[in-house]
Design a protein around this motif. Structure first.
Motif, mmCIF file in Angstrom:
data_model
loop_
_atom_site.group_PDB
_atom_site.id
_atom_site.type_symbol
_atom_site.label_atom_id
_atom_site.label_comp_id
_atom_site.label_asym_id
_atom_site.label_seq_id
_atom_site.Cartn_x
_atom_site.Cartn_y
_atom_site.Cartn_z
ATOM 1 N N PHE A 45 0.835 -1.203 0.000
ATOM 2 C CA PHE A 45 0.000 0.000 0.000
ATOM 3 C C PHE A 45 0.870 1.253 0.000
ATOM 4 O O PHE A 45 0.596 2.226 -0.715
ATOM 5 N N LEU A 46 1.930 1.238 0.795
ATOM 6 C CA LEU A 46 2.849 2.374 0.822
ATOM 7 C C LEU A 46 3.550 2.535 -0.519
ATOM 8 O O LEU A 46 3.700 3.648 -1.035
ATOM 9 N N ALA A 47 3.985 1.423 -1.106
ATOM 10 C CA ALA A 47 4.673 1.486 -2.402
ATOM 11 C C ALA A 47 3.751 2.034 -3.490
ATOM 12 O O ALA A 47 4.159 2.883 -4.300
ATOM 13 N N ASN A 48 2.505 1.558 -3.518
ATOM 14 C CA ASN A 48 1.540 2.047 -4.511
ATOM 15 C C ASN A 48 1.271 3.539 -4.353
ATOM 16 O O ASN A 48 1.257 4.301 -5.326
ATOM 17 N N SER A 49 1.047 3.967 -3.116
ATOM 18 C CA SER A 49 0.732 5.380 -2.869
ATOM 19 C C SER A 49 1.907 6.276 -3.242
ATOM 20 O O SER A 49 1.734 7.314 -3.896
ATOM 21 N N LEU A 50 3.097 5.876 -2.851
ATOM 22 C CA LEU A 50 4.281 6.679 -3.176
ATOM 23 C C LEU A 50 4.538 6.694 -4.673
ATOM 24 O O LEU A 50 5.001 7.696 -5.225
ATOM 25 N N GLY A 51 4.238 5.589 -5.349
ATOM 26 C CA GLY A 51 4.401 5.562 -6.801
ATOM 27 C C GLY A 51 3.506 6.572 -7.494
ATOM 28 O O GLY A 51 3.927 7.259 -8.422
#
Length: 465
Positions: free
Chosen positions: A377-383
């Motif tokens: 979830f963090l990776a998707n949001s930061l992407g």
């Protein structure tokens, strides 16, 4: 703060919040369809219970995604009316197709799947979840096509009489090179997210020795899905970086804090720089890494921020065409870092369960797996933060700046009130979502008796409605 700043904050908050639900919905829809397919083929009651348990979690997340997504389209008319006026002829086309084709497909067949367990034949009922999953992922494609047009506008012409961009080739919009690399990257990321979610929820139950056979099977499936999808994320991300370097070189330069044009450029691991003077004081690098990522060759040439800024001023006129370099730099790194951690966790799980071994009695892996739910979830949001913030100061790259897209008739008080209101409502929805998911997880899968009897697969084309 002015209307532009507040409007950007509002759009950013609601969009990032909405996208928390999207990847889990995309990936979990396919996983649920896969479990139901396994049940249809084997008649193993464990797979039926898997289908209903993960399907219940999927439906909770899907409903919340629909509720939070509605606000997104309204904002174009509320806060960004100049943008809507300028590109509505183009941007509205894929969004209309998403509503008329994809959303209609997913919502219709999700309804049939929910209420059709005892009314449709198993074969037809299985088809409904696959059609719903296809519709869900098709919906993502149309939305990404609209977003990709903002990143790389194609298939349009500017009408000097009306001052609007007009659609000339819908096929060019739907097959935009940016869309073709972004969609698989988002889809693989969704499978990593869903896989991590299934692993974490299964770990919670395995620690408590609840339905061990069911959750051990789910864990093995999710571990394999997560590892395979992580490889897909890396490969599609590499392709996306090369496209981005050609189409939006400033975004790549900002992501690497690369200030001057450079051949055989290294990939920056840690940098401390001076944005005003356009230079780095400290820059720890992997030699040739950036050239390989951006161009595919160790000796490739990558443009720097200062050189691109000078070129853009000559091309577009005076102005600052740099995004917030620090934000682009760190969001890019954290995106990669959280994604790598997700992949390593799944690899560790596969190693621990190799050759049919049972999961370890030591609970360390279970605890890490539960914490690991948040990594994708963090990776998707930061992407997405990197993708959208790295495009600034453009709303539509090269033809419309963000400052020109805001609604002229909206004042600071109106945007501030709705910003606070939406944030509070979304916070409440977050609490509801978490409580519903936790309640469903704690209640666990239905027993075989509670799950109900379903008819045997029909041996002939005859269907029982």
């Amino acid at each position: 703060m002015n209307v532009l700043d507040l409007s950007r904050w509002q759009f950013g908050i609601t969009t990032v919040y909405h996208f928390l639900f999207v990847p889990l919905t995309l990936g979990l829809s396919i996983i649920v369809a896969g479990f139901q397919t396994a049940w249809y083929r084997t008649r193993n009651p464990v797979h039926l219970r898997q289908t209903k348990f993960w399907g219940r979690l999927f439906l909770i997340n899907f409903a919340m995604g629909v509720v939070t997504g509605i606000v997104q389209e309204f904002q174009f008319g509320m806060n960004w009316s100049e943008y809507s006026r300028f590109v509505g002829d183009i941007f509205g086309a894929p969004l209309a197709m998403e509503g008329l084709i994809a959303f209609f497909l997913e919502s219709t067949f999700i309804g049939l799947w929910i209420f059709g367990w005892d009314k449709l034949s198993p074969r037809l009922h299985l088809a409904t979840i696959w059609l719903a999953a296809i519709g869900t992922n098709l919906s993502a494609y149309f939305i990404l096509a609209a977003n990709s047009w903002m990143q790389h506008p194609v298939g349009y012409r500017l009408n000097p009489a009306t001052g609007r961009a007009e659609l000339t080739d819908i096929w060019a919009v739907l097959t935009n090179s940016t869309t073709l690399v972004t969609f698989p990257h988002v889809l693989f990321g969704a499978f990593v997210t869903a896989g991590g979610f299934v692993i974490g929820v299964s770990a919670w139950n395995l620690m408590r020795r609840k339905d061990v056979e069911l959750f051990r099977t789910a864990t093995r499936v999710a571990l394999a899905v997560t590892v395979a999808a992580s490889i897909g994320v890396a490969l599609s991300g590499h392709a996306q970086a090369q496209i981005m370097t050609r189409q939006q070189p400033m975004k790549m330069a900002a992501a690497e804090a690369l200030w001057e044009d450079e051949t055989s450029a290294g990939f920056s691991l840690f940098a401390v720089g001076d944005v005003e003077r356009g230079r780095n004081h400290v820059n720890l690098q992997i030699p040739y890494g950036l050239s390989i990522l951006a161009t595919g060759t160790p000796g490739g040439r990558v443009e720097g921020v200062n050189d691109i800024q000078a070129r853009y001023q000559a091309l577009y006129g005076p102005g600052d065409y740099r995004p917030v370099v620090g934000l682009a730099y760190w969001s890019f790194r954290l995106m990669i870092g959280f994604g790598v951690l997700s992949a390593l966790l799944a690899l560790a799980g596969l190693w621990l369960t190799r050759r049919g071994r049972r999961l370890p009695g030591n609970p360390w892996f279970y605890r890490l797996a539960m914490l690991g739910i948040g990594l994708p979830f963090l990776a998707n949001s930061l992407g997405w933060i990197f993708t959208e913030m790295g495009r600034q100061p453009w709303t539509v790259f090269g033809i419309m700046r963000t400052a020109a897209a805001v609604s002229p008739g909206v004042d600071v008080a109106e945007v501030a009130i709705t910003l606070v209101g939406f944030t509070l409502v979304y916070g409440l929805l977050a609490l509801i979502e978490v409580r519903l998911l936790l309640k469903a997880i704690r209640s666990g899968p239905e027993t075989e008796e509670a799950s109900g009897k379903t008819p045997d697969p029909d041996p002939a084309p005859a269907l029982s409605y």
